[in-house]
Scaffold this motif. Structure first.
Motif, PDB file in Angstrom:
ATOM      1  N   ALA A  28       0.836  -1.209   0.000  1.00  0.00           N
ATOM      2  CA  ALA A  28       0.000   0.000   0.000  1.00  0.00           C
ATOM      3  C   ALA A  28       0.868   1.254   0.000  1.00  0.00           C
ATOM      4  N   VAL A  29       1.905   1.274   0.818  1.00  0.00           N
ATOM      5  CA  VAL A  29       2.817   2.426   0.860  1.00  0.00           C
ATOM      6  C   VAL A  29       3.565   2.555  -0.461  1.00  0.00           C
ATOM      7  N   GLY A  30       4.071   1.439  -0.987  1.00  0.00           N
ATOM      8  CA  GLY A  30       4.778   1.471  -2.271  1.00  0.00           C
ATOM      9  C   GLY A  30       3.887   1.953  -3.402  1.00  0.00           C
ATOM     10  N   GLY A  31       2.646   1.454  -3.443  1.00  0.00           N
ATOM     11  CA  GLY A  31       1.703   1.883  -4.478  1.00  0.00           C
ATOM     12  C   GLY A  31       1.358   3.352  -4.372  1.00  0.00           C
ATOM     13  N   THR A  32       1.211   3.848  -3.143  1.00  0.00           N
ATOM     14  CA  THR A  32       0.912   5.266  -2.942  1.00  0.00           C
ATOM     15  C   THR A  32       2.076   6.137  -3.402  1.00  0.00           C
ATOM     16  N   ILE A  33       3.285   5.721  -3.108  1.00  0.00           N
ATOM     17  CA  ILE A  33       4.463   6.483  -3.546  1.00  0.00           C
ATOM     18  C   ILE A  33       4.544   6.516  -5.067  1.00  0.00           C
ATOM     19  N   ILE A  34       4.342   5.380  -5.721  1.00  0.00           N
ATOM     20  CA  ILE A  34       4.367   5.332  -7.189  1.00  0.00           C
ATOM     21  C   ILE A  34       3.255   6.195  -7.768  1.00  0.00           C
ATOM     22  N   MET A  35       2.072   6.152  -7.175  1.00  0.00           N
ATOM     23  CA  MET A  35       0.956   6.970  -7.646  1.00  0.00           C
ATOM     24  C   MET A  35       1.287   8.457  -7.542  1.00  0.00           C
ATOM     25  N   LEU A  36       1.867   8.873  -6.422  1.00  0.00           N
ATOM     26  CA  LEU A  36       2.215  10.284  -6.244  1.00  0.00           C
ATOM     27  C   LEU A  36       3.297  10.734  -7.216  1.00  0.00           C
ATOM     28  N   ILE A  37       4.266   9.875  -7.478  1.00  0.00           N
ATOM     29  CA  ILE A  37       5.319  10.207  -8.435  1.00  0.00           C
ATOM     30  C   ILE A  37       4.735  10.398  -9.829  1.00  0.00           C
ATOM     31  N   ILE A  38       3.902   9.474 -10.257  1.00  0.00           N
ATOM     32  CA  ILE A  38       3.305   9.576 -11.595  1.00  0.00           C
ATOM     33  C   ILE A  38       2.369  10.772 -11.684  1.00  0.00           C
ATOM     34  N   ALA A  39       1.588  11.020 -10.636  1.00  0.00           N
ATOM     35  CA  ALA A  39       0.634  12.127 -10.661  1.00  0.00           C
ATOM     36  C   ALA A  39       1.330  13.480 -10.685  1.00  0.00           C
ATOM     37  N   ASN A  40       2.464  13.603 -10.001  1.00  0.00           N
ATOM     38  CA  ASN A  40       3.126  14.904  -9.908  1.00  0.00           C
ATOM     39  C   ASN A  40       4.209  15.134 -10.951  1.00  0.00           C
ATOM     40  N   TRP A  41       4.892  14.078 -11.352  1.00  0.00           N
ATOM     41  CA  TRP A  41       5.996  14.263 -12.283  1.00  0.00           C
ATOM     42  C   TRP A  41       5.824  13.517 -13.594  1.00  0.00           C
ATOM     43  N   GLY A  42       4.775  12.761 -13.699  1.00  0.00           N
ATOM     44  CA  GLY A  42       4.549  11.993 -14.923  1.00  0.00           C
ATOM     45  C   GLY A  42       3.907  12.857 -16.006  1.00  0.00           C
ATOM     46  N   ASP A  43       4.305  12.643 -17.223  1.00  0.00           N
ATOM     47  CA  ASP A  43       3.717  13.343 -18.363  1.00  0.00           C
ATOM     48  C   ASP A  43       2.603  12.469 -18.921  1.00  0.00           C
ATOM     49  N   TYR A  44       1.355  12.926 -18.760  1.00  0.00           N
ATOM     50  CA  TYR A  44       0.229  12.100 -19.184  1.00  0.00           C
ATOM     51  C   TYR A  44       0.227  11.874 -20.689  1.00  0.00           C
ATOM     52  N   LYS A  45       0.806  12.792 -21.458  1.00  0.00           N
ATOM     53  CA  LYS A  45       0.876  12.587 -22.908  1.00  0.00           C
ATOM     54  C   LYS A  45       1.812  11.427 -23.240  1.00  0.00           C
ATOM     55  N   LEU A  46       2.873  11.290 -22.467  1.00  0.00           N
ATOM     56  CA  LEU A  46       3.775  10.156 -22.642  1.00  0.00           C
ATOM     57  C   LEU A  46       3.060   8.851 -22.276  1.00  0.00           C
ATOM     58  N   LEU A  47       2.287   8.894 -21.203  1.00  0.00           N
ATOM     59  CA  LEU A  47       1.544   7.699 -20.786  1.00  0.00           C
ATOM     60  C   LEU A  47       0.497   7.298 -21.820  1.00  0.00           C
ATOM     61  N   SER A  48      -0.100   8.299 -22.503  1.00  0.00           N
ATOM     62  CA  SER A  48      -1.140   7.970 -23.486  1.00  0.00           C
ATOM     63  C   SER A  48      -0.568   7.201 -24.677  1.00  0.00           C
ATOM     64  N   ARG A  49       0.697   7.385 -24.962  1.00  0.00           N
ATOM     65  CA  ARG A  49       1.324   6.640 -26.062  1.00  0.00           C
ATOM     66  C   ARG A  49       1.416   5.144 -25.762  1.00  0.00           C
ATOM     67  N   PHE A  50       1.421   4.813 -24.498  1.00  0.00           N
ATOM     68  CA  PHE A  50       1.552   3.413 -24.106  1.00  0.00           C
ATOM     69  C   PHE A  50       0.213   2.741 -23.828  1.00  0.00           C
ATOM     70  N   SER A  51      -0.902   3.464 -23.998  1.00  0.00           N
ATOM     71  CA  SER A  51      -2.199   2.901 -23.630  1.00  0.00           C
ATOM     72  C   SER A  51      -2.601   1.731 -24.520  1.00  0.00           C
ATOM     73  N   ILE A  52      -2.420   1.846 -25.824  1.00  0.00           N
ATOM     74  CA  ILE A  52      -2.783   0.754 -26.731  1.00  0.00           C
ATOM     75  C   ILE A  52      -1.839  -0.443 -26.542  1.00  0.00           C
ATOM     76  N   PRO A  53      -0.498  -0.227 -26.510  1.00  0.00           N
ATOM     77  CA  PRO A  53       0.372  -1.389 -26.247  1.00  0.00           C
ATOM     78  C   PRO A  53       0.112  -2.042 -24.888  1.00  0.00           C
ATOM     79  N   LEU A  54      -0.166  -1.246 -23.855  1.00  0.00           N
ATOM     80  CA  LEU A  54      -0.463  -1.814 -22.541  1.00  0.00           C
ATOM     81  C   LEU A  54      -1.734  -2.649 -22.599  1.00  0.00           C
TER      82      LEU A  54
END
Length: 191
Positions: free
Chosen positions: A31-57
């Motif tokens: 739970a702590v690890g998942g929360t840390i990863i979520m906060l990192i992606i939410a604050n420093w992640g580029d959602y446009k970069l993530l959208s490129r991986f949506s179809i392959p994922l």
């Protein structure tokens, strides 16, 4: 508290050297690890970069769901786990992939326009149902319900038009009617 009360007896069954806190500690760490990863992606992640991986994922999650049916591990009469060095449930990967896939569809102007109408049944509903059928075959019905809820919420957020909902209700009714007829005329089909 509920995780502790539900898992303390199971922790003792793991081995005589484990304590009642073994499973609770593992759950807290995840739970702590998942929360840390979520906060990192939410604050420093580029959602446009993530959208490129949506179809392959999404594609990878479908492949993993197929692999579960072919070579998955069976626990409690359900084939939900895949062991490829690490044992995990691909249905969890599908839940994340479904969110990314639907966000991708509803955020693209050309796709979103079509997705809001009846054409959306082909664009996002058919791929979503493919994954849901693969999960239902495991069987993992709680995950199917969660994914249907996610699908419904994403459809609302994507401003899907009323005729699409009506078409889905009709399709769901036909599906339920088909199940009733199958079980009436072929009673052993789901045994």
């Amino acid at each position: 508290m509920m995780v502790f009360s539900a898992s303390s007896a199971a922790a003792y069954r793991l081995s005589t050297s484990s304590s009642a806190y073994t499973i609770l500690t593992k759950q807290i760490l995840f739970a702590v690890g998942g929360t840390i990863i979520m906060l990192i992606i939410a604050n420093w992640g580029d959602y446009k970069l993530l959208s490129r991986f949506s179809i392959p994922l999404y594609g990878v999650s479908i492949i993993l769901l197929i692999l579960v049916l072919l070579i998955g591990s069976v626990y409690n009469n359900a084939k939900r786990w895949l062991n490829i060095g690490v044992e995990f449930q691909p249905s969890g990967v599908f839940k994340i992939a479904l969110i990314f896939f639907l966000a991708y569809v509803f955020s693209r102007p050309g796709l979103a326009f079509k997705a809001q109408r009846l054409m959306g049944l082909v664009i996002y509903f058919v791929p979503a149902v493919l994954g849901l059928l693969l999960i239902a075959a495991q069987p993992h019905m709680s995950c199917v319900v969660i994914c249907l809820f996610v699908l419904g919420v994403m459809m609302i957020m994507g401003k899907v038009r009323m005729p699409t909902y009506i078409a889905l209700i009709i399709l769901a009714g036909l599906f339920v009617l088909g199940l009733i007829l199958i079980t009436k005329y072929f009673p052993n089909v789901f045994d």
